[in-house]
Design a protein around this motif. Structure first.
Motif, PDB file in Angstrom:
ATOM      1  N   THR A   1       0.826  -1.209   0.000  1.00 28.71           N
ATOM      2  CA  THR A   1       0.000   0.000   0.000  1.00 28.71           C
ATOM      3  C   THR A   1       0.860   1.259   0.000  1.00 28.71           C
ATOM      4  O   THR A   1       0.570   2.237  -0.703  1.00 28.71           O
ATOM      5  N   GLN A   2       1.960   1.227   0.770  1.00 30.26           N
ATOM      6  CA  GLN A   2       2.851   2.379   0.817  1.00 30.26           C
ATOM      7  C   GLN A   2       3.482   2.626  -0.549  1.00 30.26           C
ATOM      8  O   GLN A   2       3.599   3.778  -0.999  1.00 30.26           O
ATOM      9  N   LEU A   3       3.899   1.575  -1.227  1.00 27.08           N
ATOM     10  CA  LEU A   3       4.495   1.719  -2.560  1.00 27.08           C
ATOM     11  C   LEU A   3       3.495   2.298  -3.553  1.00 27.08           C
ATOM     12  O   LEU A   3       3.848   3.119  -4.402  1.00 27.08           O
ATOM     13  N   LEU A   4       2.236   1.886  -3.436  1.00 27.37           N
ATOM     14  CA  LEU A   4       1.191   2.430  -4.304  1.00 27.37           C
ATOM     15  C   LEU A   4       0.990   3.913  -4.037  1.00 27.37           C
ATOM     16  O   LEU A   4       0.822   4.715  -4.963  1.00 27.37           O
ATOM     17  N   LYS A   5       1.020   4.305  -2.751  1.00 28.98           N
ATOM     18  CA  LYS A   5       0.879   5.721  -2.390  1.00 28.98           C
ATOM     19  C   LYS A   5       2.020   6.558  -2.967  1.00 28.98           C
ATOM     20  O   LYS A   5       1.837   7.721  -3.319  1.00 28.98           O
ATOM     21  N   GLU A   6       3.191   5.950  -3.041  1.00 32.62           N
ATOM     22  CA  GLU A   6       4.361   6.653  -3.582  1.00 32.62           C
ATOM     23  C   GLU A   6       4.308   6.759  -5.103  1.00 32.62           C
ATOM     24  O   GLU A   6       5.158   7.417  -5.712  1.00 32.62           O
ATOM     25  N   GLY A   7       3.339   6.101  -5.709  1.00 31.09           N
ATOM     26  CA  GLY A   7       3.211   6.166  -7.159  1.00 31.09           C
ATOM     27  C   GLY A   7       4.131   5.232  -7.908  1.00 31.09           C
ATOM     28  O   GLY A   7       4.386   5.435  -9.099  1.00 31.09           O
ATOM     29  N   ARG A   8       4.616   4.198  -7.235  1.00 34.37           N
ATOM     30  CA  ARG A   8       5.487   3.234  -7.901  1.00 34.37           C
ATOM     31  C   ARG A   8       4.704   2.460  -8.956  1.00 34.37           C
ATOM     32  O   ARG A   8       3.516   2.178  -8.781  1.00 34.37           O
ATOM     33  N   SER A   9       5.361   2.119 -10.027  1.00 31.91           N
ATOM     34  CA  SER A   9       4.687   1.398 -11.101  1.00 31.91           C
ATOM     35  C   SER A   9       4.396  -0.035 -10.667  1.00 31.91           C
ATOM     36  O   SER A   9       5.082  -0.581  -9.786  1.00 31.91           O
ATOM     37  N   PRO A  10       3.390  -0.672 -11.272  1.00 34.28           N
ATOM     38  CA  PRO A  10       3.111  -2.077 -10.951  1.00 34.28           C
ATOM     39  C   PRO A  10       4.330  -2.974 -11.136  1.00 34.28           C
ATOM     40  O   PRO A  10       4.566  -3.867 -10.309  1.00 34.28           O
TER      41      PRO A  10
END
Length: 325
Positions: free
Chosen positions: A84-93
């Motif tokens: 979830t944190q990585l998604l918040k940071e805008g990291r690509s799939p």
């Protein structure tokens, strides 16, 4: 440096040899699933990348290194929280899934050495990868750009220029990765049938072919390099043009060389992997079937090869305009 930290120091620098025999690994390291996982990877570049991914995970939970993480206590909640944190940071799939792959590797190693049970392993395996995609990074060089690079080097035509022409030509003309360029051996080249034996990612061997001009440029460099020294084709060259035959050119040195050449010619920055993207794009552009390109690049999946297609929007427009409605 403590004994514990030294066990992980052997898994970081590109220019170091990865050697278990001389590292003085203690018994505790062999019980650390992160260490067990990283040492199972066949490429030092994979080890470096996955080590950095695991360090990122460790630091997210307040640990400063891989030795102090209680890996056996990883649970579904902690992995999902990190995702979830990585998604918040805008990291690509793709990036997130690579990080998750590193964690899964540690989980498997923890199971292999008896730190977690079969049941715990199965539960942790239920964490799903991230779905979706992003526009792929990197670019392909145009014919004008690659010609500028070669012409610029040819204008000086010194030993270092001949060497760099050969590297650029192999990258674009044969699709070699930068570590494959660095590790290429003199004995791997067959000038008779214009082919090269390459040991790529995953210790997979493939034979690559190139055009006559690629092998002419390669031969020019080898005539200057001559025999002796290290077995690798590309070696370092000193500030005064002296060939250092006992020191192969590292992947990082190839990266920096291309940056320097791009700046000198006034080109947009590109990476060694962009030369590989250029190879794939040009093969597809002249009509090569994607399965042929896949074999030439040493990919296991056509899906991977498709990511290297940089023919772009102009090609889409060209084909779209030909459709009759």
């Amino acid at each position: 440096m403590s004994e514990k930290s030294s066990n992980f120091e052997i898994i970081e620098a590109e220019d170091r040899n990865f050697s278990l025999g001389s590292s003085g690994i203690n018994e505790n390291a062999l019980k650390n699933p992160a260490f067990v996982y990283l040492t199972s990877l066949g490429s030092k570049f994979s080890r470096t990348g996955m080590k950095n991914a695991l360090l990122r995970f460790a630091k997210f939970f307040g640990f400063q290194n891989l030795e102090t993480v209680p890996w056996e206590r990883i649970n579904v909640a902690s992995i999902n929280l990190y995702k979830t944190q990585l998604l918040k940071e805008g990291r690509s799939p793709n990036t997130i899934n690579t990080y998750l792959a590193a964690i899964r590797g540690v989980i498997k190693a923890a199971w292999q050495i008896g730190l977690i049970s079969d049941h715990e392993k199965l539960i942790l395996a239920t964490v799903k990868p991230v779905r979706g995609s992003r526009k792929y990074s990197g670019r392909a060089l145009s014919q004008i750009e690659s010609s500028k690079l070669i012409s610029f080097c040819r204008a000086k035509n010194e030993a270092i220029d001949i060497r760099d022409i050969a590297i650029i030509s192999l990258g674009i003309g044969c699709g070699l990765r930068r570590n494959e360029l660095s590790e290429l051996k003199l004995d791997d080249i067959n000038f008779t049938d214009q082919s090269i034996r390459v040991i790529g990612k995953g210790n997979k061997e493939r034979i690559v072919c190139g055009s006559e001009i690629v092998f002419i440029r390669l031969k020019e460099w080898i005539n200057i390099r001559s025999g002796g020294g290290c077995p690798e084709v590309f070696v370092r060259i000193g500030k005064h043009g002296d060939l250092r035959l006992n020191r192969k050119l590292s992947p990082m040195a190839i990266f920096k060389m291309l940056q320097k050449r791009a700046q000198a010619v006034g080109l947009e920055k590109f990476t060694p992997h962009d030369l590989r993207r250029t190879f794939a794009t040009r093969m597809l552009d002249v009509g090569a079937d994607i399965s042929i390109v896949k074999e030439a690049m040493g990919h296991s999946s056509i899906n991977t090869t498709q990511r290297y297609d940089r023919r772009g929007l102009e090609k889409v427009r060209e084909y779209s305009r030909s459709i009759q409605v």
